[in-house]
Design an enzyme around this catalytic site. Sequence first.
Site, PDB file in Angstrom:
ATOM      1  N   ASP A 127      -0.230  -1.705   1.959  1.00 25.66           N
ATOM      2  CA  ASP A 127       1.104  -2.294   1.906  1.00 25.66           C
ATOM      3  C   ASP A 127       1.324  -3.041   0.585  1.00 25.66           C
ATOM      4  O   ASP A 127       2.415  -3.550   0.329  1.00 25.66           O
ATOM      5  CB  ASP A 127       1.377  -3.185   3.117  1.00 25.66           C
ATOM      6  CG  ASP A 127       0.373  -4.314   3.291  1.00 25.66           C
ATOM      7  OD1 ASP A 127      -0.507  -4.483   2.425  1.00 25.66           O
ATOM      8  OD2 ASP A 127       0.464  -5.032   4.315  1.00 25.66           O
ATOM      9  N   ASP A 166      -2.497   1.096   5.888  1.00 24.52           N
ATOM     10  CA  ASP A 166      -2.203  -0.245   6.391  1.00 24.52           C
ATOM     11  C   ASP A 166      -1.149  -0.228   7.486  1.00 24.52           C
ATOM     12  O   ASP A 166      -0.127   0.479   7.383  1.00 24.52           O
ATOM     13  CB  ASP A 166      -1.668  -1.121   5.247  1.00 24.52           C
ATOM     14  CG  ASP A 166      -2.755  -1.903   4.542  1.00 24.52           C
ATOM     15  OD1 ASP A 166      -3.825  -2.113   5.143  1.00 24.52           O
ATOM     16  OD2 ASP A 166      -2.539  -2.303   3.387  1.00 24.52           O
ATOM     17  N   GLU A 196     -11.474  -9.982   1.487  1.00 25.64           N
ATOM     18  CA  GLU A 196     -10.698 -10.242   0.276  1.00 25.64           C
ATOM     19  C   GLU A 196     -10.750 -11.715  -0.109  1.00 25.64           C
ATOM     20  O   GLU A 196     -10.492 -12.592   0.720  1.00 25.64           O
ATOM     21  CB  GLU A 196      -9.240  -9.810   0.470  1.00 25.64           C
ATOM     22  CG  GLU A 196      -8.374 -10.039  -0.762  1.00 25.64           C
ATOM     23  CD  GLU A 196      -7.011  -9.382  -0.678  1.00 25.64           C
ATOM     24  OE1 GLU A 196      -6.218  -9.564  -1.626  1.00 25.64           O
ATOM     25  OE2 GLU A 196      -6.730  -8.691   0.318  1.00 25.64           O
TER      26      GLU A 196
END
Length: 264
Positions: A45, A84, A181
């Site tokens: 995304d 995603d 992340e």
Amino acid sequence: MKPTSITHLLQLKQQKTKFATITAYDASFAKLFEDQGIRVMLVGDSLGMTLQGHDSTLPVTIEDIAYHTRAVRHGAPHCLLLADLPFMTYATPEQACINSATLMRAGANMVKLEGGSWLVETVQMLTERAVPVCAHLGLTPQSVNIFGGYKVQGRDKDGADKLLEDALALESAGAQLLVLECVPAALAKTITEALRIPVIGIGAGKDTDGQILVMHDALGITGGHTPKFAKNFLAGQSDIRAAIRLYIEEVEQGLYPAAEHTFN
């Protein structure tokens, strides 16, 4: 060329062989990436920011992801393709199943969703219904308004303990991959070693099983702020193909990410 599967990634983890992955959004780049040796791609995304020009990923729709998933699948028929689930398309397990079916029909092999242990029921339901799941922890961009910006996660003990707890819970629920992340390298190493499933890092140090970059960051064409973990692999190379081969080589050899790309 045989299609890449999650079994192959599990074997790489067991062999302690690192692998490179990248985002892709169209057939031309997907073919180029696969031809150079990229075996795992993500229709992220992130396209909301890189392709559509938004300041976050929140405006991206399931239709957007499905469109780009079909394009990438045409270009890279043998890759393991993740897609995603965008913002608020998996607020309930039932909603997640309906939207995941859309992405799987478009060509995805696995869906990715952001969040911790609150997703356990959703991951279980998807897995039971033959939808493989990649979990995403740490800095989850869909939560930018909760975090108050794009900030490193897990720097204090409570935050680190919660991330490890969430990772183990999602694995137990059936998740077959995990993206970490923007977390400290030491924490990413701990989580990677604690899980049986492969862990893919982005801004999570060099000790994860694999690395992923947004293709625009890897090629030095990011507009505006460049993340600390990004590296322009095109600099000094003759073309994009050489840049991607360099990216793969540096990941496999443990040269990327280096200290300057890492959070402590």
